[in-house]
Scaffold this motif. Structure first.
Motif, PDB file in Angstrom:
ATOM      1  N   GLU A 105      19.463 -37.385  -7.063  1.00  0.00           N
ATOM      2  CA  GLU A 105      18.303 -37.869  -7.806  1.00  0.00           C
ATOM      3  C   GLU A 105      18.473 -39.334  -8.203  1.00  0.00           C
ATOM      4  OE1 GLU A 105      15.863 -36.631 -11.777  1.00  0.00           O
ATOM      5  OE2 GLU A 105      16.556 -35.011 -10.461  1.00  0.00           O
ATOM      6  N   ARG A 106      19.696 -39.731  -8.459  1.00  0.00           N
ATOM      7  CA  ARG A 106      19.969 -41.134  -8.813  1.00  0.00           C
ATOM      8  C   ARG A 106      19.550 -42.077  -7.679  1.00  0.00           C
ATOM      9  NH1 ARG A 106      24.780 -44.145 -11.570  1.00  0.00           N
ATOM     10  NH2 ARG A 106      24.632 -46.114 -10.478  1.00  0.00           N
ATOM     11  N   THR A 107      19.797 -41.654  -6.443  1.00  0.00           N
ATOM     12  CA  THR A 107      19.410 -42.462  -5.278  1.00  0.00           C
ATOM     13  C   THR A 107      17.890 -42.561  -5.186  1.00  0.00           C
ATOM     14  OG1 THR A 107      21.413 -41.758  -4.127  1.00  0.00           O
ATOM     15  CG2 THR A 107      19.653 -42.701  -2.776  1.00  0.00           C
ATOM     16  N   VAL A 108      17.216 -41.451  -5.452  1.00  0.00           N
ATOM     17  CA  VAL A 108      15.747 -41.454  -5.433  1.00  0.00           C
ATOM     18  C   VAL A 108      15.230 -42.426  -6.485  1.00  0.00           C
ATOM     19  CG1 VAL A 108      13.667 -40.063  -5.750  1.00  0.00           C
ATOM     20  CG2 VAL A 108      15.635 -39.091  -4.548  1.00  0.00           C
ATOM     21  N   ARG A 113      12.746 -47.622  -7.926  1.00  0.00           N
ATOM     22  CA  ARG A 113      12.802 -48.923  -8.627  1.00  0.00           C
ATOM     23  C   ARG A 113      12.723 -50.089  -7.652  1.00  0.00           C
ATOM     24  NH1 ARG A 113      17.378 -47.322 -13.047  1.00  0.00           N
ATOM     25  NH2 ARG A 113      15.957 -46.372 -14.549  1.00  0.00           N
ATOM     26  N   GLU A 114      13.340 -49.908  -6.490  1.00  0.00           N
ATOM     27  CA  GLU A 114      13.310 -50.965  -5.469  1.00  0.00           C
ATOM     28  C   GLU A 114      11.901 -51.147  -4.905  1.00  0.00           C
ATOM     29  OE1 GLU A 114      14.975 -53.971  -3.220  1.00  0.00           O
ATOM     30  OE2 GLU A 114      16.058 -52.754  -4.683  1.00  0.00           O
ATOM     31  N   VAL A 115      11.216 -50.040  -4.659  1.00  0.00           N
ATOM     32  CA  VAL A 115       9.882 -50.090  -4.059  1.00  0.00           C
ATOM     33  C   VAL A 115       8.833 -50.531  -5.078  1.00  0.00           C
ATOM     34  CG1 VAL A 115       8.096 -48.717  -2.894  1.00  0.00           C
ATOM     35  CG2 VAL A 115      10.498 -48.377  -2.325  1.00  0.00           C
ATOM     36  N   ASP A 116       9.017 -50.178  -6.352  1.00  0.00           N
ATOM     37  CA  ASP A 116       8.097 -50.568  -7.431  1.00  0.00           C
ATOM     38  C   ASP A 116       8.372 -52.032  -7.794  1.00  0.00           C
ATOM     39  OD1 ASP A 116       6.379 -50.696  -9.592  1.00  0.00           O
ATOM     40  OD2 ASP A 116       7.669 -49.520 -10.918  1.00  0.00           O
ATOM     41  N   GLY A 121       6.021 -48.834 -13.037  1.00  0.00           N
ATOM     42  CA  GLY A 121       6.127 -47.380 -13.020  1.00  0.00           C
ATOM     43  C   GLY A 121       5.239 -46.721 -11.986  1.00  0.00           C
ATOM     44  N   HIS A 122       4.561 -47.535 -11.196  1.00  0.00           N
ATOM     45  CA  HIS A 122       3.692 -47.033 -10.137  1.00  0.00           C
ATOM     46  C   HIS A 122       4.007 -47.775  -8.845  1.00  0.00           C
ATOM     47  CE1 HIS A 122       1.075 -46.370 -13.768  1.00  0.00           C
ATOM     48  NE2 HIS A 122       1.125 -45.161 -13.249  1.00  0.00           N
ATOM     49  N   VAL A 123       3.992 -47.042  -7.746  1.00  0.00           N
ATOM     50  CA  VAL A 123       4.135 -47.663  -6.431  1.00  0.00           C
ATOM     51  C   VAL A 123       2.757 -47.659  -5.785  1.00  0.00           C
ATOM     52  CG1 VAL A 123       5.154 -47.431  -4.135  1.00  0.00           C
ATOM     53  CG2 VAL A 123       6.549 -47.006  -6.163  1.00  0.00           C
ATOM     54  N   SER A 124       2.178 -48.832  -5.668  1.00  0.00           N
ATOM     55  CA  SER A 124       0.865 -48.962  -5.030  1.00  0.00           C
ATOM     56  C   SER A 124       1.033 -48.871  -3.521  1.00  0.00           C
ATOM     57  CB  SER A 124       0.251 -50.324  -5.383  1.00  0.00           C
ATOM     58  OG  SER A 124       1.031 -51.366  -4.801  1.00  0.00           O
ATOM     59  N   PHE A 125      -0.082 -48.752  -2.809  1.00  0.00           N
ATOM     60  CA  PHE A 125       0.013 -48.739  -1.351  1.00  0.00           C
ATOM     61  C   PHE A 125       0.623 -50.049  -0.869  1.00  0.00           C
ATOM     62  CE2 PHE A 125      -1.718 -49.862   2.843  1.00  0.00           C
ATOM     63  CZ  PHE A 125      -1.074 -48.865   3.573  1.00  0.00           C
TER      64      PHE A 125
END
Length: 139
Positions: A105-108, A113-116, A121-125
């Protein structure tokens, strides 16, 4: 067919304006000045415009890029089960449990965090697409 239709004067090439019309016909949008400048600067300077073979190569590349973007959209939509237009950490956890159940879960959380990119707190398209494209360039 599109090349012939846009080469109204039967010159054997597409001018800058002809190319714009061809893009509208094929892709449904008017290309930006930057896009047209980029294409026009890439053609052989000894020709007056875009020859058929060059045009076909340009169209092929654009179609491949469009297909890849559609695949990214499809993946994003599969993760966005509530159709909100963004992904939360919980969405990420759920998706990773399905595709990589042994991933810690830590990797997820680190991936999220990297993608956001703007840390909202949200990852947009757009964030998701950027991450997917970055991954392609690294591979």
């Amino acid at each position: 067919m599109v090349f012939k239709a846009c080469d109204e004067d039967h010159k054997g090439y597409l001018s800058r304006e002809d190319f714009k019309v061809a893009v509208v016909m094929l892709f449904g949008y008017k290309p930006s000045k930057i896009e047209v400048d980029s294409v026009m600067s890439s053609i052989n300077p000894n020709t007056s415009g875009i020859l058929l073979e060059e045009f076909l190569n340009i169209v092929r590349k654009k179609k491949e890029a469009q297909r890849y973007r559609n695949e990214i959209r499809h993946i994003f939509t599969a993760f966005d089960t509530y159709y909100r237009g963004f992904l939360t950490l919980e969405d990420f956890k759920k998706a990773f449990r399905q595709v990589a159940p042994k991933l810690p879960e830590r990797t997820v959380l680190e991936v999220f965090r990297e993608v956001d990119r703007d840390s909202d707190g949200h990852v947009s398209f757009r964030d998701f697409e950027y991450a997917m494209n970055y991954g392609q360039k690294e591979a």
